[in-house]
Design a protein around this motif. Structure first.
Motif, PDB file in Angstrom:
ATOM      1  N   LYS A 103      13.558  13.505  20.028  1.00 42.37           N
ATOM      2  CA  LYS A 103      13.593  14.504  20.844  1.00 42.37           C
ATOM      3  C   LYS A 103      14.820  15.502  20.571  1.00 42.37           C
ATOM      4  O   LYS A 103      14.568  16.889  20.373  1.00 42.37           O
ATOM      5  CB  LYS A 103      13.953  14.095  22.187  1.00 42.37           C
ATOM      6  CG  LYS A 103      13.988  15.228  23.289  1.00 42.37           C
ATOM      7  CD  LYS A 103      14.123  14.577  24.859  1.00 42.37           C
ATOM      8  CE  LYS A 103      14.040  15.621  25.766  1.00 42.37           C
ATOM      9  NZ  LYS A 103      14.066  15.046  27.173  1.00 42.37           N
ATOM     10  N   PRO A 104      15.918  15.111  20.069  1.00 39.46           N
ATOM     11  CA  PRO A 104      17.032  16.334  20.051  1.00 39.46           C
ATOM     12  C   PRO A 104      16.999  17.127  18.358  1.00 39.46           C
ATOM     13  O   PRO A 104      17.752  17.965  18.375  1.00 39.46           O
ATOM     14  CB  PRO A 104      18.362  15.487  19.913  1.00 39.46           C
ATOM     15  CG  PRO A 104      17.890  14.035  20.301  1.00 39.46           C
ATOM     16  CD  PRO A 104      16.597  13.899  19.977  1.00 39.46           C
ATOM     17  N   LEU A 105      16.220  16.319  17.667  1.00 44.30           N
ATOM     18  CA  LEU A 105      16.234  17.026  16.364  1.00 44.30           C
ATOM     19  C   LEU A 105      15.540  18.541  16.056  1.00 44.30           C
ATOM     20  O   LEU A 105      16.366  19.442  15.483  1.00 44.30           O
ATOM     21  CB  LEU A 105      15.257  16.020  15.140  1.00 44.30           C
ATOM     22  CG  LEU A 105      15.691  14.743  15.015  1.00 44.30           C
ATOM     23  CD1 LEU A 105      14.609  14.029  14.053  1.00 44.30           C
ATOM     24  CD2 LEU A 105      17.092  14.946  14.340  1.00 44.30           C
ATOM     25  N   PRO A 106      14.958  18.959  16.700  1.00 44.78           N
ATOM     26  CA  PRO A 106      14.529  20.383  16.880  1.00 44.78           C
ATOM     27  C   PRO A 106      15.756  21.189  17.354  1.00 44.78           C
ATOM     28  O   PRO A 106      16.084  22.265  16.612  1.00 44.78           O
ATOM     29  CB  PRO A 106      13.428  20.545  17.710  1.00 44.78           C
ATOM     30  CG  PRO A 106      12.497  19.058  17.815  1.00 44.78           C
ATOM     31  CD  PRO A 106      13.782  18.146  17.655  1.00 44.78           C
ATOM     32  N   LEU A 107      16.217  20.740  18.193  1.00 43.99           N
ATOM     33  CA  LEU A 107      17.372  21.593  18.647  1.00 43.99           C
ATOM     34  C   LEU A 107      18.680  21.566  17.615  1.00 43.99           C
ATOM     35  O   LEU A 107      19.291  22.669  17.253  1.00 43.99           O
ATOM     36  CB  LEU A 107      18.239  21.167  20.170  1.00 43.99           C
ATOM     37  CG  LEU A 107      19.385  21.537  20.589  1.00 43.99           C
ATOM     38  CD1 LEU A 107      19.070  23.376  20.852  1.00 43.99           C
ATOM     39  CD2 LEU A 107      19.714  20.782  21.999  1.00 43.99           C
ATOM     40  N   ILE A 108      18.788  20.233  17.085  1.00 43.08           N
ATOM     41  CA  ILE A 108      19.990  20.410  16.201  1.00 43.08           C
ATOM     42  C   ILE A 108      19.843  21.019  14.906  1.00 43.08           C
ATOM     43  O   ILE A 108      20.493  21.940  14.495  1.00 43.08           O
ATOM     44  CB  ILE A 108      20.289  18.703  15.525  1.00 43.08           C
ATOM     45  CG1 ILE A 108      20.664  17.837  16.850  1.00 43.08           C
ATOM     46  CG2 ILE A 108      20.994  18.621  14.470  1.00 43.08           C
ATOM     47  CD1 ILE A 108      20.498  16.358  16.209  1.00 43.08           C
ATOM     48  N   TYR A 109      18.506  20.989  14.614  1.00 40.15           N
ATOM     49  CA  TYR A 109      18.115  21.957  13.282  1.00 40.15           C
ATOM     50  C   TYR A 109      17.973  23.416  13.476  1.00 40.15           C
ATOM     51  O   TYR A 109      18.092  24.244  12.701  1.00 40.15           O
ATOM     52  CB  TYR A 109      17.064  21.375  12.489  1.00 40.15           C
ATOM     53  CG  TYR A 109      17.291  20.144  11.852  1.00 40.15           C
ATOM     54  CD1 TYR A 109      18.160  20.116  10.578  1.00 40.15           C
ATOM     55  CD2 TYR A 109      17.052  18.951  12.391  1.00 40.15           C
ATOM     56  CE1 TYR A 109      18.618  18.913  10.004  1.00 40.15           C
ATOM     57  CE2 TYR A 109      17.456  17.840  11.681  1.00 40.15           C
ATOM     58  CZ  TYR A 109      18.374  17.926  10.496  1.00 40.15           C
ATOM     59  OH  TYR A 109      18.811  16.515   9.949  1.00 40.15           O
ATOM     60  N   LEU A 110      17.670  23.635  14.748  1.00 41.25           N
ATOM     61  CA  LEU A 110      17.626  25.136  15.404  1.00 41.25           C
ATOM     62  C   LEU A 110      19.071  25.463  15.253  1.00 41.25           C
ATOM     63  O   LEU A 110      19.414  26.634  14.672  1.00 41.25           O
ATOM     64  CB  LEU A 110      17.160  25.266  16.755  1.00 41.25           C
ATOM     65  CG  LEU A 110      17.101  26.781  17.436  1.00 41.25           C
ATOM     66  CD1 LEU A 110      16.437  27.586  16.665  1.00 41.25           C
ATOM     67  CD2 LEU A 110      16.631  26.541  18.710  1.00 41.25           C
ATOM     68  N   VAL A 111      20.060  24.730  15.728  1.00 43.04           N
ATOM     69  CA  VAL A 111      21.512  25.370  15.661  1.00 43.04           C
ATOM     70  C   VAL A 111      22.031  25.349  14.215  1.00 43.04           C
ATOM     71  O   VAL A 111      22.583  26.447  14.001  1.00 43.04           O
ATOM     72  CB  VAL A 111      22.392  24.366  16.577  1.00 43.04           C
ATOM     73  CG1 VAL A 111      23.856  24.723  16.320  1.00 43.04           C
ATOM     74  CG2 VAL A 111      21.990  24.345  17.840  1.00 43.04           C
ATOM     75  N   ALA A 112      21.531  24.534  13.530  1.00 44.56           N
ATOM     76  CA  ALA A 112      22.184  24.559  12.105  1.00 44.56           C
ATOM     77  C   ALA A 112      21.494  25.649  11.518  1.00 44.56           C
ATOM     78  O   ALA A 112      22.377  26.303  10.589  1.00 44.56           O
ATOM     79  CB  ALA A 112      21.522  23.117  11.176  1.00 44.56           C
ATOM     80  N   TYR A 160      26.850  13.356  17.723  1.00 45.39           N
ATOM     81  CA  TYR A 160      26.616  13.492  19.263  1.00 45.39           C
ATOM     82  C   TYR A 160      25.573  12.911  20.015  1.00 45.39           C
ATOM     83  O   TYR A 160      25.828  12.487  20.780  1.00 45.39           O
ATOM     84  CB  TYR A 160      27.074  15.010  19.462  1.00 45.39           C
ATOM     85  CG  TYR A 160      27.177  15.464  20.943  1.00 45.39           C
ATOM     86  CD1 TYR A 160      28.313  15.144  21.746  1.00 45.39           C
ATOM     87  CD2 TYR A 160      26.035  15.935  21.633  1.00 45.39           C
ATOM     88  CE1 TYR A 160      28.312  15.602  22.911  1.00 45.39           C
ATOM     89  CE2 TYR A 160      26.212  16.246  23.082  1.00 45.39           C
ATOM     90  CZ  TYR A 160      27.232  16.238  23.749  1.00 45.39           C
ATOM     91  OH  TYR A 160      27.454  16.443  24.943  1.00 45.39           O
ATOM     92  N   TYR A 161      24.455  13.274  19.418  1.00 38.96           N
ATOM     93  CA  TYR A 161      23.417  13.004  20.236  1.00 38.96           C
ATOM     94  C   TYR A 161      22.911  11.605  20.289  1.00 38.96           C
ATOM     95  O   TYR A 161      21.878  11.104  20.961  1.00 38.96           O
ATOM     96  CB  TYR A 161      21.804  13.821  19.929  1.00 38.96           C
ATOM     97  CG  TYR A 161      22.096  15.198  20.408  1.00 38.96           C
ATOM     98  CD1 TYR A 161      21.646  15.504  21.824  1.00 38.96           C
ATOM     99  CD2 TYR A 161      22.514  16.500  19.678  1.00 38.96           C
ATOM    100  CE1 TYR A 161      21.656  16.709  22.195  1.00 38.96           C
ATOM    101  CE2 TYR A 161      22.571  17.551  20.386  1.00 38.96           C
ATOM    102  CZ  TYR A 161      22.235  17.834  21.478  1.00 38.96           C
ATOM    103  OH  TYR A 161      22.272  19.028  22.228  1.00 38.96           O
ATOM    104  N   LEU A 162      23.550  10.853  19.462  1.00 36.01           N
ATOM    105  CA  LEU A 162      23.407   9.258  19.394  1.00 36.01           C
ATOM    106  C   LEU A 162      24.533   8.410  20.251  1.00 36.01           C
ATOM    107  O   LEU A 162      24.579   7.316  20.011  1.00 36.01           O
ATOM    108  CB  LEU A 162      23.220   8.783  17.837  1.00 36.01           C
ATOM    109  CG  LEU A 162      22.038   9.232  17.209  1.00 36.01           C
ATOM    110  CD1 LEU A 162      22.163   8.741  15.695  1.00 36.01           C
ATOM    111  CD2 LEU A 162      20.820   8.531  17.698  1.00 36.01           C
ATOM    112  N   ARG A 163      25.274   9.370  20.812  1.00 38.90           N
ATOM    113  CA  ARG A 163      26.500   8.534  21.497  1.00 38.90           C
ATOM    114  C   ARG A 163      26.236   7.667  22.290  1.00 38.90           C
ATOM    115  O   ARG A 163      26.970   6.757  22.718  1.00 38.90           O
ATOM    116  CB  ARG A 163      27.440   9.888  21.996  1.00 38.90           C
ATOM    117  CG  ARG A 163      27.002  10.435  23.194  1.00 38.90           C
ATOM    118  CD  ARG A 163      27.676  11.724  23.655  1.00 38.90           C
ATOM    119  NE  ARG A 163      27.174  12.446  24.846  1.00 38.90           N
ATOM    120  CZ  ARG A 163      26.015  13.105  24.832  1.00 38.90           C
ATOM    121  NH1 ARG A 163      25.338  13.280  23.673  1.00 38.90           N
ATOM    122  NH2 ARG A 163      25.774  13.765  26.063  1.00 38.90           N
TER     123      ARG A 163
END
Length: 490
Positions: free
Chosen positions: A369-378, A415-418
């Protein structure tokens, strides 16, 4: 004790070798590109490859991964499997048709706007790049199907044939038509066309002609996420060349892409090493009641970090010498500018082990779930900084943008795996040691430009080796090393 069968070991080697061929072709073709293309034409070729990879990503639409899942789901029901596989390939062909119609109309306008005064156009090479992307997508999905069916021999020889066609046609084109893009663009187009047609014949002969959209919809929930992720990866890995072409002459794009290709060897070796121990890591985590890193897991990634540090320093020492020799032999002085960027591009690989370390739990936990957001930011950070820095700092602005995006990716991945995965590791081994090497090399490259290059680069390797021996002194048998290097005479 569970033993690995010889057939499994053999298959793994075959898949690894065949999978590395596309990267290997980029390395093998470098001397021929230098001999047959100016840096401006090399930059133009990089733009067309960028278009090819975009089309491949769009047409694939995540079926390269989802077909593996659905094959195992339907493999005991021949009818369902046939309907799904055939429908997937027909759906990709429909995407190809729609994408082609759009680009036939808008492609020339986009090229004229983005690449104004650059001397390249959508016709005819853009059409070939478009077609290459379509057939590469079909080949990629079929390769995944062959792996799913555990057909390593067919997988290997089809990749070898594709690899040989690209090399042969490209080298032949560069020899008979130097200073043109006939070799690189037409060679890849003809190779992908021939193998792509072979793929379609095999698929429809075995699975028939079926198009059942309802069956495909069962895959879309998975494919949609993969498609978004793959588009983001395309933006991170390829879109920078389009941004560069907008702000800088094509010669700079050529120098930048050439430097990246020189260092693909690090990508191949590091990726292969990580793939070799990843199944072991996954097995350890799956058996844990509470998901966390362990001493055993950390040892793999500590070792990978050490290998990357040594590889980076070795490549910084080797490639400037190698490129110098090739340039002198081929009398292509315009590629000389690439040498100054090799150390800085190599440094981008230093965080790679940490990236693998923070990324693998997402697959094990099936937490996408967080991967699209992470790579959008990157991707946004990289492109945004490029827009701000490229016109002023040129290639150095591009490299700084890539590094900052990599740092943001690492922070967000952890962060998203905390709340789902506990990381406990030696920060000096995995963060501070690579950072120290990075700072050392950057400062030396900036401050000691007048020092003999070979001596300076050799000192990086010596310092890195000494640092790693000190850092891993608890794990290394120092007495054993002394016996090797300072063996007493008898």
């Amino acid at each position: 004790m569970v033993r690995i069968s010889k057939s499994f070991f053999k298959s793994s080697i075959i898949y690894t070798l065949a999978g590395a061929m596309p990267l290997a072709s980029g390395i093998i073709l470098l001397p021929f590109y230098i001999g047959g293309l100016s840096t401006k034409l090399y930059g133009a070729q990089a733009i067309y490859v960028t278009l090819t990879m975009l089309i491949q990503t769009v047409v694939t639409y995540g079926f390269d991964s989802s077909i593996y899942i659905h094959f195992h789901e339907f493999k005991n029901d021949k009818l369902k499997l046939s309907r799904f596989v055939s429908s997937a390939f027909i759906f990709m062909m429909l995407i190809s048709l729609g994408t082609s119609l759009i680009l036939f109309i808008a492609g020339s306008l986009i090229f004229d706007w983005l690449l104004v005064d650059k001397g390249i156009s959508f016709y005819p090479y853009g059409i070939m790049a478009l077609a290459s992307g379509v057939f590469q997508a079909l080949i990629k999905v079929y390769s995944s199907l062959l792996q799913s069916r555990e057909m390593p021999v067919t997988f290997f020889w089809s990749n070898v044939l594709y690899f040989a066609l690209i090399l042969g046609l490209t080298i032949g084109g560069l020899y008979f038509f130097p200073d043109t893009l006939i070799g690189p663009i037409t060679g890849r187009f003809v190779a992908s066309l021939l193998i792509g047609i072979w793929v379609l014949i095999r698929v429809f002969r075995e699975y028939g002609l079926h198009f059942d959209f309802d069956w495909l919809k069962t895959s879309f929930a998975y494919n949609n996420y993969l498609f978004i992720y793959q588009i983001q990866q395309w933006i991170i890995n390829y879109f920078d060349k389009l941004v560069m072409a907008f702000y800088l002459p094509l010669e700079y794009v050529g120098i930048y892409d050439f430097t990246l290709k020189c260092l693909i060897v690090i990508e191949v070796l590091v990726g292969g090493m990580h793939s070799s121990f990843l199944p072991k890591i996954v097995g350890i985590v799956i058996q844990q009641p509470e998901k966390k890193s362990t001493i055993e897991i950390n040892r793999y990634y500590n070792a990978l970090t050490a290998v990357i540090i040594l590889l980076v320093c070795a490549c910084i020492g080797f490639f400037p010498i190698a490129v110098d020799l090739v340039i002198e032999f081929l009398k292509k002085a315009d590629y000389q500018k690439a040498i100054q960027y090799i150390p800085y591009v190599a440094l981008l690989y230093l965080p790679r082990a940490l990236r693998f370390y923070f990324l693998f739990p997402y697959s094990v936990l099936k937490y996408s779930k967080p991967l699209p957001l992470i790579y959008l930011v990157a991707a946004s950070i990289k492109i945004g900084l490029m827009v701000l820095l490229t016109s002023t700092f040129g290639i150095f602005g591009v490299l700084l943008s890539a590094f900052m995006a990599s740092v943001a990716e690492l922070v967000l991945l952890k962060y998203y795996l905390r709340d789902r995965f506990e990381f406990k590791f030696n920060s000096f081994k995995m963060i501070y040691a690579p950072a120290l090497i990075l700072l050392l090399i950057m400062l030396c490259e900036i401050l000691f430009k007048n020092v003999n290059r070979e001596v300076l680069h050799a000192s990086y390797l010596v310092f890195s080796f000494a640092l790693l021996v000190w850092v891993y002194r608890a794990e290394i048998d120092i007495q054993y090393l002394k016996n090797i290097f300072f063996k007493r005479s008898t």
